[in-house]
Design a protein around this motif. Sequence first.
Motif, short mmCIF file in Angstrom:
data_model
loop_
_atom_site.label_atom_id
_atom_site.label_comp_id
_atom_site.label_asym_id
_atom_site.label_seq_id
_atom_site.Cartn_x
_atom_site.Cartn_y
_atom_site.Cartn_z
N ARG A 34 -70.38 -46.18 17.94
CA ARG A 34 -70.61 -46.61 19.32
C ARG A 34 -70.62 -45.80 20.45
N ASP A 35 -69.94 -44.71 20.07
CA ASP A 35 -69.76 -43.58 21.05
C ASP A 35 -70.93 -42.52 21.24
N GLY A 36 -71.81 -42.88 20.03
CA GLY A 36 -73.01 -41.81 19.91
C GLY A 36 -72.95 -40.95 18.69
N SER A 37 -71.58 -40.62 18.40
CA SER A 37 -71.57 -39.50 17.25
C SER A 37 -72.21 -40.16 15.93
N THR A 38 -72.66 -39.03 15.23
CA THR A 38 -73.02 -39.49 14.11
C THR A 38 -72.18 -39.13 12.73
N PHE A 39 -72.41 -39.66 11.75
CA PHE A 39 -71.57 -39.37 10.73
C PHE A 39 -72.29 -40.01 9.42
N VAL B 240 -69.72 -50.22 3.01
CA VAL B 240 -69.94 -49.08 3.52
C VAL B 240 -68.60 -48.12 3.45
N ARG B 241 -68.76 -47.03 3.17
CA ARG B 241 -67.82 -45.97 3.09
C ARG B 241 -68.04 -44.69 3.87
N ASP B 242 -67.15 -44.25 4.41
CA ASP B 242 -67.44 -43.00 5.28
C ASP B 242 -67.48 -41.89 4.23
N TYR B 243 -68.38 -41.33 4.35
CA TYR B 243 -68.71 -40.05 3.56
C TYR B 243 -68.57 -38.89 4.18
N THR B 244 -68.11 -38.85 5.36
CA THR B 244 -67.88 -37.37 6.01
C THR B 244 -67.05 -36.34 5.28
N LEU B 245 -65.87 -36.57 4.69
CA LEU B 245 -65.10 -35.70 4.09
C LEU B 245 -65.80 -35.31 2.84
N GLN B 246 -66.30 -36.26 2.03
CA GLN B 246 -67.12 -35.96 0.82
C GLN B 246 -68.27 -34.95 1.10
N LYS B 247 -69.02 -35.31 2.40
CA LYS B 247 -70.17 -34.65 2.80
C LYS B 247 -69.80 -33.13 2.99
N LYS B 248 -68.75 -33.07 3.66
CA LYS B 248 -68.12 -31.61 4.23
C LYS B 248 -67.78 -30.95 2.90
N ALA B 249 -67.07 -31.57 1.99
CA ALA B 249 -66.78 -30.99 0.65
C ALA B 249 -67.99 -30.40 -0.19
N GLU B 250 -69.13 -30.96 -0.18
CA GLU B 250 -70.10 -30.94 -0.81
C GLU B 250 -70.95 -29.90 -0.17
#
Length: 300
Positions: A89-94, A115-125
């Motif tokens: 909602r604040d415009g940030s992407t993930f 839906v799962r937040d993939y942020t941490l896994q994406k950073k790890a990848e």
Amino acid sequence: MEVRQTFIEFLEVIPDGAIVINRKGLIIAVNQAAASMFRYSSSSMLELHLNQLLPEEVRERHDQHLATFFKHPGRRSMGNGLIFSAIRRDGSTFHVDIMLNQLELEGELYGIAIVRDYTLQKKAEDKIRLELEFEKRQALTDHLTGIMNRRAFTAQLQDEIEQLTEHGTPFAVSFIDLDDFKDVNDEHGHHFGDEVLQKIAQLLRLHSRHTDYVARIGGDEFATIHPMISANDAQQMMQRMRSELVSGIDHAELPVTLSIGLCQCDKPSEHYTIEDIMARADKAMYQAKKEGKNAVVLTN
């Protein structure tokens, strides 16, 4: 409202985010986990179009995917590579990982997205990918000079041979030996000798074309690949390059000169091999040494 009431209790049991949409792509039910993930309240997400949770540049393409999804019943499992860039909602992407399914209720078809937040896994990848890329570069880079090593050089040379065979694209290969380098190590020590090698590598890169490849293939031995060049142009270029290198060597007060053997490869039917090309260039280099060193000798 009835559909929302039917889903709401079930959705709240799911530990992941859950979003239910109708055929128009409007959100008709959502659990708290999804609302928190996208930084909305549950009630404020209702009647939003699903596209509002996606970056603007992908919305039109997503509309097409959504239409196809409802037209062809099926499911897509979590972890099968369906990774979306989403927007809060604040415009940030993930990044989110999504499992899709269809539910039919009272003759109406709905889509449900887990839906799962993939942020941490994406950073790890990303970290693993960068580490692998670094290791790959290291495996193909000479640790002392930072230019290509013998392994990378031979791989590139094989590519050039294939280009010549398939498309008739000529190239030249040089074999460069530092004259009297053993005396440098004996008189000044190996640390100074390493500095000389590093400087020579810098000069070779500086005075090569941006399309050329420069490698250290042995102790004081360097090699270059010059794609898409004729024999006459290759010899002129290498003579000019040698002159520039000599000027740089003199300016840096390095106690060495260069003997260069140049092999021109321009006959597609000759069936060149890496070993054959290097042997020819090496032989030409030794001929340069016999002729008084600090020279270029061309062979083909």
